[in-house]
Design a protein around this motif. Structure first.
Motif, PDB file in Angstrom:
ATOM      1  N   PHE A  30       0.891  -1.220   0.021  1.00 12.63           N
ATOM      2  CA  PHE A  30      -0.145  -0.092  -0.005  1.00 12.63           C
ATOM      3  C   PHE A  30       0.939   1.004  -0.109  1.00 12.63           C
ATOM      4  CE2 PHE A  30      -2.583   3.401   2.286  1.00 12.63           C
ATOM      5  CZ  PHE A  30      -3.464   3.255   1.328  1.00 12.63           C
ATOM      6  N   VAL A  31       2.024   1.168   0.808  1.00 11.97           N
ATOM      7  CA  VAL A  31       2.768   2.477   0.894  1.00 11.97           C
ATOM      8  C   VAL A  31       4.178   2.210  -0.124  1.00 11.97           C
ATOM      9  CG1 VAL A  31       2.169   3.029   3.185  1.00 11.97           C
ATOM     10  CG2 VAL A  31       4.202   1.483   2.928  1.00 11.97           C
ATOM     11  N   LYS A  32       3.932   1.355  -1.040  1.00 13.13           N
ATOM     12  CA  LYS A  32       5.205   1.264  -2.055  1.00 13.13           C
ATOM     13  C   LYS A  32       6.310   0.769  -1.517  1.00 13.13           C
ATOM     14  CE  LYS A  32       2.405   2.686  -5.736  1.00 13.13           C
ATOM     15  NZ  LYS A  32       1.133   2.249  -5.227  1.00 13.13           N
ATOM     16  N   GLY A  33       6.419   0.202  -0.460  1.00 12.44           N
ATOM     17  CA  GLY A  33       7.510  -0.276   0.542  1.00 12.44           C
ATOM     18  C   GLY A  33       8.332  -1.372  -0.284  1.00 12.44           C
ATOM     19  N   ARG A  34       9.366  -1.820   0.133  1.00 13.23           N
ATOM     20  CA  ARG A  34      10.113  -3.224  -0.161  1.00 13.23           C
ATOM     21  C   ARG A  34       9.526  -4.248   0.242  1.00 13.23           C
ATOM     22  NH1 ARG A  34      15.098  -4.864   1.755  1.00 13.23           N
ATOM     23  NH2 ARG A  34      15.260  -6.397   0.875  1.00 13.23           N
ATOM     24  N   VAL A  35       8.888  -5.264  -0.636  1.00 14.57           N
ATOM     25  CA  VAL A  35       8.046  -6.247  -0.358  1.00 14.57           C
ATOM     26  C   VAL A  35       9.025  -7.426  -0.401  1.00 14.57           C
ATOM     27  CG1 VAL A  35       6.055  -5.207  -0.856  1.00 14.57           C
ATOM     28  CG2 VAL A  35       7.145  -6.710  -2.584  1.00 14.57           C
ATOM     29  N   SER A  36      10.073  -7.610  -1.003  1.00 13.18           N
ATOM     30  CA  SER A  36      10.739  -8.989  -1.176  1.00 13.18           C
ATOM     31  C   SER A  36      10.995  -9.633  -0.066  1.00 13.18           C
ATOM     32  CB  SER A  36      12.089  -8.673  -2.084  1.00 13.18           C
ATOM     33  OG  SER A  36      13.009  -7.680  -1.443  1.00 13.18           O
ATOM     34  N   SER A  37      11.626  -8.820   1.049  1.00 11.69           N
ATOM     35  CA  SER A  37      11.838  -9.769   2.190  1.00 11.69           C
ATOM     36  C   SER A  37      10.759 -10.297   2.814  1.00 11.69           C
ATOM     37  CB  SER A  37      12.555  -8.713   3.244  1.00 11.69           C
ATOM     38  OG  SER A  37      12.507  -9.410   4.409  1.00 11.69           O
ATOM     39  N   ALA A  38       9.450  -9.750   2.822  1.00 11.79           N
ATOM     40  CA  ALA A  38       8.097 -10.251   3.493  1.00 11.79           C
ATOM     41  C   ALA A  38       7.807 -11.567   2.412  1.00 11.79           C
ATOM     42  CB  ALA A  38       7.120  -9.180   3.641  1.00 11.79           C
ATOM     43  N   GLU A  39       7.958 -11.465   1.299  1.00 14.99           N
ATOM     44  CA  GLU A  39       7.728 -12.445   0.224  1.00 14.99           C
ATOM     45  C   GLU A  39       8.438 -13.554   0.628  1.00 14.99           C
ATOM     46  OE1 GLU A  39       8.199 -10.375  -3.534  1.00 14.99           O
ATOM     47  OE2 GLU A  39       5.773  -9.840  -3.450  1.00 14.99           O
ATOM     48  N   GLU A  40      10.078 -13.412   0.960  1.00  7.26           N
ATOM     49  CA  GLU A  40      10.720 -14.390   1.195  1.00  7.26           C
ATOM     50  C   GLU A  40      10.550 -15.363   2.392  1.00  7.26           C
ATOM     51  OE1 GLU A  40      14.570 -12.834   1.192  1.00  7.26           O
ATOM     52  OE2 GLU A  40      14.578 -12.292  -1.023  1.00  7.26           O
ATOM     53  N   GLN A  41       9.820 -14.505   3.434  1.00  6.63           N
ATOM     54  CA  GLN A  41       9.559 -14.876   4.573  1.00  6.63           C
ATOM     55  C   GLN A  41       8.253 -15.919   4.381  1.00  6.63           C
ATOM     56  OE1 GLN A  41       9.192 -12.152   7.916  1.00  6.63           O
ATOM     57  NE2 GLN A  41      11.117 -11.161   7.313  1.00  6.63           N
ATOM     58  N   LEU A  42       7.361 -15.469   3.466  1.00  4.03           N
ATOM     59  CA  LEU A  42       6.130 -16.045   3.617  1.00  4.03           C
ATOM     60  C   LEU A  42       6.342 -17.548   2.786  1.00  4.03           C
ATOM     61  CD1 LEU A  42       3.415 -13.474   2.225  1.00  4.03           C
ATOM     62  CD2 LEU A  42       3.412 -14.566   4.405  1.00  4.03           C
ATOM     63  N   VAL A  43       7.485 -17.447   1.671  1.00  2.00           N
ATOM     64  CA  VAL A  43       7.653 -18.825   0.885  1.00  2.00           C
ATOM     65  C   VAL A  43       8.516 -19.685   1.963  1.00  2.00           C
ATOM     66  CG1 VAL A  43       9.325 -19.819  -0.853  1.00  2.00           C
ATOM     67  CG2 VAL A  43       7.855 -17.443  -1.088  1.00  2.00           C
ATOM     68  N   ARG A  44       9.200 -19.018   2.724  1.00  3.06           N
ATOM     69  CA  ARG A  44      10.017 -20.167   3.902  1.00  3.06           C
ATOM     70  C   ARG A  44       8.777 -20.752   4.722  1.00  3.06           C
ATOM     71  NH1 ARG A  44      10.909 -19.362   8.977  1.00  3.06           N
ATOM     72  NH2 ARG A  44      10.493 -16.820   8.788  1.00  3.06           N
ATOM     73  N   LEU A  45       7.839 -19.650   5.281  1.00  5.25           N
ATOM     74  CA  LEU A  45       6.824 -20.387   6.173  1.00  5.25           C
ATOM     75  C   LEU A  45       5.911 -21.408   5.224  1.00  5.25           C
ATOM     76  CD1 LEU A  45       5.938 -16.928   7.897  1.00  5.25           C
ATOM     77  CD2 LEU A  45       6.590 -19.065   9.081  1.00  5.25           C
ATOM     78  N   GLU A  46       5.577 -20.887   4.083  1.00  4.30           N
ATOM     79  CA  GLU A  46       5.046 -22.201   3.505  1.00  4.30           C
ATOM     80  C   GLU A  46       5.559 -23.661   3.545  1.00  4.30           C
ATOM     81  OE1 GLU A  46       4.385 -20.421  -0.344  1.00  4.30           O
ATOM     82  OE2 GLU A  46       2.747 -18.926   0.463  1.00  4.30           O
ATOM     83  N   GLY A  47       7.099 -23.430   3.161  1.00  8.81           N
ATOM     84  CA  GLY A  47       7.773 -24.741   3.143  1.00  8.81           C
ATOM     85  C   GLY A  47       7.495 -25.286   4.767  1.00  8.81           C
ATOM     86  N   GLU A  48       7.915 -24.580   5.877  1.00  8.72           N
ATOM     87  CA  GLU A  48       7.987 -25.104   7.107  1.00  8.72           C
ATOM     88  C   GLU A  48       6.335 -25.714   7.349  1.00  8.72           C
ATOM     89  OE1 GLU A  48       9.596 -22.771  10.388  1.00  8.72           O
ATOM     90  OE2 GLU A  48      10.691 -21.766   8.794  1.00  8.72           O
ATOM     91  N   ILE A  49       5.374 -24.967   7.013  1.00  6.60           N
ATOM     92  CA  ILE A  49       3.903 -25.375   7.116  1.00  6.60           C
ATOM     93  C   ILE A  49       3.684 -26.759   6.428  1.00  6.60           C
ATOM     94  CG2 ILE A  49       1.530 -24.924   6.580  1.00  6.60           C
ATOM     95  CD1 ILE A  49       2.119 -22.009   7.241  1.00  6.60           C
ATOM     96  N   ALA A  50       4.270 -26.811   5.327  1.00  6.34           N
ATOM     97  CA  ALA A  50       3.929 -28.238   4.480  1.00  6.34           C
ATOM     98  C   ALA A  50       4.799 -29.187   5.323  1.00  6.34           C
ATOM     99  CB  ALA A  50       4.643 -27.898   3.034  1.00  6.34           C
ATOM    100  N   GLU A  51       5.944 -28.868   5.756  1.00  2.42           N
ATOM    101  CA  GLU A  51       6.738 -30.199   6.608  1.00  2.42           C
ATOM    102  C   GLU A  51       6.035 -30.662   8.132  1.00  2.42           C
ATOM    103  OE1 GLU A  51       9.509 -31.863   5.981  1.00  2.42           O
ATOM    104  OE2 GLU A  51       9.145 -31.031   3.769  1.00  2.42           O
ATOM    105  N   VAL A  52       5.560 -29.748   8.607  1.00  7.97           N
ATOM    106  CA  VAL A  52       4.706 -29.778   9.733  1.00  7.97           C
ATOM    107  C   VAL A  52       3.491 -30.647   9.538  1.00  7.97           C
ATOM    108  CG1 VAL A  52       3.593 -28.826  11.848  1.00  7.97           C
ATOM    109  CG2 VAL A  52       5.611 -28.017  11.226  1.00  7.97           C
ATOM    110  N   ARG A  53       2.837 -30.408   8.496  1.00  7.51           N
ATOM    111  CA  ARG A  53       1.713 -30.993   8.172  1.00  7.51           C
ATOM    112  C   ARG A  53       1.997 -32.339   7.797  1.00  7.51           C
ATOM    113  NH1 ARG A  53      -1.732 -26.287   4.663  1.00  7.51           N
ATOM    114  NH2 ARG A  53      -2.911 -25.703   6.473  1.00  7.51           N
TER     115      ARG A  53
END
Length: 61
Positions: A30-53
């Motif tokens: 929304f504020v035109k900030g840098r989103v790449s770090s947050a996107e990387e964190q989401l991808v990492r979390l998706e992997g962790e969630i898949a492993e735990v599942r």
């Protein structure tokens, strides 16, 4: 070995983190900030969630 309850708790924590970071990402976009770090964190979390599942599925079989 991790118990089913511990895995469920970890999964709940990962989901909570995912939701929080997704909200942060929305704000950054929304504020035109840098989103790449947050996107990387989401991808990492998706992997962790898949492993735990996957581990939880072993308890259900």
């Amino acid at each position: 070995m991790t118990t089913k309850a511990e895995l469920q708790q970890k999964l709940d924590e990962l989901k909570s983190d995912y939701i929080r970071i997704q909200g942060d990402l929305d704000k950054l976009e929304f504020v035109k900030g840098r989103v790449s770090s947050a996107e990387e964190q989401l991808v990492r979390l998706e992997g962790e969630i898949a492993e735990v599942r996957k581990e939880l599925e072993q308890y259900n079989n």
